[in-house]
Design an enzyme around this catalytic site. Structure first.
Site, PDB file in Angstrom:
ATOM      1  CG  HIS A   1      -1.784   1.206   1.343  1.00  0.00           C
ATOM      2  ND1 HIS A   1      -3.035   1.292   0.778  1.00  0.00           N
ATOM      3  CD2 HIS A   1      -1.579   2.400   1.947  1.00  0.00           C
ATOM      4  CE1 HIS A   1      -3.557   2.474   1.032  1.00  0.00           C
ATOM      5  NE2 HIS A   1      -2.692   3.170   1.748  1.00  0.00           N
TER       6      HIS A   1
ATOM      7  CG  HIS B   1     -10.020   3.570   3.219  1.00  0.00           C
ATOM      8  ND1 HIS B   1     -10.601   3.675   4.447  1.00  0.00           N
ATOM      9  CD2 HIS B   1      -8.678   3.681   3.454  1.00  0.00           C
ATOM     10  CE1 HIS B   1      -9.677   3.855   5.381  1.00  0.00           C
ATOM     11  NE2 HIS B   1      -8.502   3.871   4.797  1.00  0.00           N
TER      12      HIS B   1
END
Length: 749
Positions: free
Chosen positions: A55, A104
């Site tokens: 990420h 998200h």
């Protein structure tokens, strides 16, 4: 318990550490040891593990993302590009606009409300950190099958989280998408975009410069929420006697964020900040290492001065916590008192936690003892870079050979009519008002266009009516059939949607959602989509300003469809000249722009009528897209177009239905001679739009199209209270509206 200091680490090289549990590979851990010349402390290990996660480090995607820089088109509007919190473009009159889209996804599946809410909060802080006032948000969403029980669990929470956080911030939600497909079952995509506005001179960057300048952490207290949000992390690893495993999903407080926004904008206005960074993914680990690595020196941080919500947190947990509503600022000593006064005024906690040093190291102390001593660039920017193997999957040829031409097509008016009703009432083509009605679309008073328009539009100057438009698009079905073309179709559709409202496209942000990079087939999809997007942006002259990659969207061996979501931002000189989608006046002439071909691979009709995915997606002609955009923009500016709607999912008939319903007027449509009615109505050929032209402007409009070589076919007139395809069927708007609006409430209720 002995504190694991750097001195202790040097003396105890054989102490076992939980690097594997924190997501590091054996060679990655060995590289950390090589960098430091010793084993890392627990705090250092925590920092490297989260900052080297997929990420944060983009370790599997970096080699492909470089194309966005290498192939970037020349741009006289780009002010800040890839590498900062968000890209910034010049929109004229001294204004700059910053925008970015991020994901998200995983947190929103685990805890839908907070996952989605904190996704909004995080992207808003990215925009704020650039020096801009956030002015609007958007949310492209993808869920599993609409009738699946888990969709009923996830969707309402996600929508409530987006609406709850954004509405409390007072930011209008002006656009996005909602797509249903079984491939997203267990892996919903919750992407969030924010737009901000500032003057050119107000741009701020994330860097820590100036020896002796203070590092100030301000905003919410640091808690245990969010630990593990960006890597596989269990807090028990560090202290098995402490509290149970911390929640991996952050908990948002939009009222605290609103105070943080106003406080930050005031310290910007008084020019009190040298550098600034929001605390999002990886929390303090990210903020301190990125600020230090982008600055001119080192940094010393006293971690025990960080305000906490939970006094039991260990140093490692404090460094990894992704608690929301926090910022880190670099402030000259002479400005600290004034900075603190402004924070106190806004009831925002602010603490000096360190200072910029004249060295080259990031040093972190805990009650006077050193627990971190690292070169900051090795944490923030010099993580692993993988050349993941990739290969075109064995099944790709068979998928493309499964052409929809073999599928039974409706014949005759009754079957066409039934097909239209089935299409407009299908979950993906049905009205999303049940969702968008939960968002405040008009707060602040500057929203010009919002859902279900082709793009959202915001006025940014109330005197001159300067504005910007933003659209997000992505079709995972097209990308599954051909990732290169699918990415370009997403770009072309967003580009077309912006132009359809009368705005001139300027720049791109993207959110690349894919399965596991360890699967060569998925990595091939990613490589092809990235190449297609880079080539497309070069052809259209719209540089990528930044974005996000979300990988491991996969359940077992089953990955989501490759889903590159593309956001295009455009500028319009006068928002009062914008073009809506609504057929607003009887007598307007309906024109189809572009060429319609028999293209049904990945189409909405194939999905709705036959649950079919196969063949090739529509062809892309980016030069035609540019020409169409020029016509739409010129027609809007010069008063030749009253309404415009791009043709994409569902084809012409879906666009006609939406324009009729939006304006409350019907349309009489004539199928041109020699044209198959089904193909005309349902094909999803790219590079097309339907427009409504005032009768007084028809000659001027057709002359413009003819002179520029764009096919423009008059197919009807705005008239009556039904969608009437002459010689085929008639659908009263009342029946069309009932079919279009009933689906989502019935599914979700």
């Amino acid at each position: 318990m002995i504190l694991d200091t750097t001195e202790h680490a040097a003396k105890t090289p054989d102490t076992p550490l939980p690097w594997a549990e924190l997501g590091l590979k054996p060679d990655e851990y060995e590289r950390v040891v090589e960098i430091l010349g010793r084993r890392p402390t627990g705090a250092e290990l925590a920092m490297y593990s989260v900052m080297w996660s997929e990420h944060c480090s983009y370790k599997s995607s970096k080699v492909h993302l470089r194309q966005f820089g290498e192939k970037a088109p020349a741009s006289d509007t780009m002010l800040v590009g890839i590498g900062e919190n968000a890209g910034v473009v010049d929109v004229g009159q001294g204004y700059a606009v910053t925008f970015k889209i991020e994901s998200h996804n995983h947190p929103s599946y685990i805890e839908p409300y907070q996952g989605a809410a904190t996704g909004v909060g995080g992207i808003v802080r990215d925009i704020l950190a650039m020096g801009a006032r956030p002015v609007a948000v958007m949310d492209p969403l993808r869920f599993g099958a609409a009738d699946h029980p888990d969709t009923r669990r996830v969707l309402p929470g996600v929508v409530a989280g987006i609406g709850g956080y954004g509405n409390c911030l007072g930011l209008p939600n002006i656009g996005g998408e909602v797509v249903f497909d079984p491939c997203y079952q267990g892996n919903p995509l919750v992407n969030a975009l924010c737009v901000g506005v500032m003057r050119h001179e107000d741009i701020h960057l994330a860097k820590a410069s100036g020896t002796g300048n203070k590092v100030i952490l301000y905003g919410a207290r640091t808690g245990g929420d969010g630990i593990g949000g960006v890597s596989v992390l269990a807090s028990e690893t560090f202290d098995s006697t402490g509290p149970a495993k911390r929640p991996a999903v952050q908990v948002g407080d939009p009222f605290q964020e609103k105070l943080l926004i106003e406080c930050t904008l005031e310290v910007f206005a008084e020019k009190l900040v040298v550098g600034i960074q929001d605390l999002g993914g990886a929390g303090l680990s990210c903020a301190t290492s990125e600020l230090a690595s982008a600055g001119s020196g080192g940094m010393r941080v006293e971690l025990d001065t960080v305000p906490l919500r939970d006094s039991s947190l260990s140093p490692e947990e404090i460094l990894m916590s992704e608690s929301q509503e926090r910022m880190c600022a670099i402030v000259e000593p002479g400005h600290v008192d004034r900075f603190m006064e402004i924070c106190e005024k806004w009831d925002v906690i602010a603490t000096v936690i360190g200072e910029v040093t004249d060295g080259e190291r990031l040093e972190i102390y805990w009650h006077g003892e050193q627990i971190v001593d690292v070169p900051p660039r090795t944490v923030a920017h010099e993580g692993p870079v993988y050349q993941r193997p990739y290969a075109r999957p064995d099944w790709q040829d068979a998928l493309q050979a499964d052409d929809p031409s073999k599928l039974a097509r409706p014949a005759g008016g009754d079957e066409l009519r039934a097909a239209v009703l089935a299409l407009v009432s299908s979950p993906n083509q049905a009205s999303k008002a049940w969702i968008t009605g939960q968002y405040d679309r008009y707060v602040l008073g500057n929203t010009v266009l919002a859902q279900p328009e082709d793009s959202g539009m915001i006025r940014i100057d109330e005197e001159t009516n300067l504005g910007v438009a933003v659209a997000t698009d992505g079709n995972g079905r097209f990308a599954k059939l051909d990732p290169y073309t699918g990415a370009q179709l997403a770009l072309a559709e967003a580009f077309r949607n912006v132009a359809a409202t009368g705005a001139r496209p300027l720049a791109v942000s993207d959110c690349l959602n894919f399965g596991s990079p360890e699967d060569p087939a998925v990595m091939w999809q990613f490589a092809e989509a990235t190449r297609g997007l880079a080539d497309g942006c070069l052809a259209l002259g719209t540089p990528v300003t930044g974005g996000n990659v979300s990988l491991y969207n996969q359940t077992g061996d089953t990955a989501i469809h490759p889903t590159p979501v593309v956001a295009v931002l455009g500028v319009i000189d006068d928002v009062t000249r914008r073009t809506p989608i609504a057929f607003a006046e009887q007598g307007q002439l309906v024109y189809l722009l572009g060429e319609t071909r028999d293209e049904f691979g990945g189409s909405a009709w194939a999905q709705v009528a036959h649950d079919h995915l196969g063949g090739l997606p529509p062809a892309v002609d980016l030069e035609r897209e540019k020409l169409l955009a020029e016509i739409l923009i010129s027609g809007s500016r010069d008063g030749m177009i009253d309404a415009a709607h791009d043709l994409s999912d569902g084809g012409l008939v879906q666009a006609l239905a939406e324009s009729c319903l939006r304006g409350g007027n019907g349309a009489r449509i004539v199928v041109p001679d020699g044209v198959d009615a089904f193909t005309l109505l349902f094909s999803e050929s790219a590079g097309r739009a339907v427009v409504a032209v005032p009768r007084s402007e028809e000659l001027r409009f057709t002359d413009m199209c003819g002179a520029r070589g764009l096919p423009a076919t008059r197919i009807g007139v705005v008239d009556g209270d039904a969608l009437d395809v002459q010689g085929e069927f008639t659908l009263p708007l009342t029946e069309l509206l009932a079919a279009h609006e009933a689906t989502l409430p019935a599914i979700i209720a």
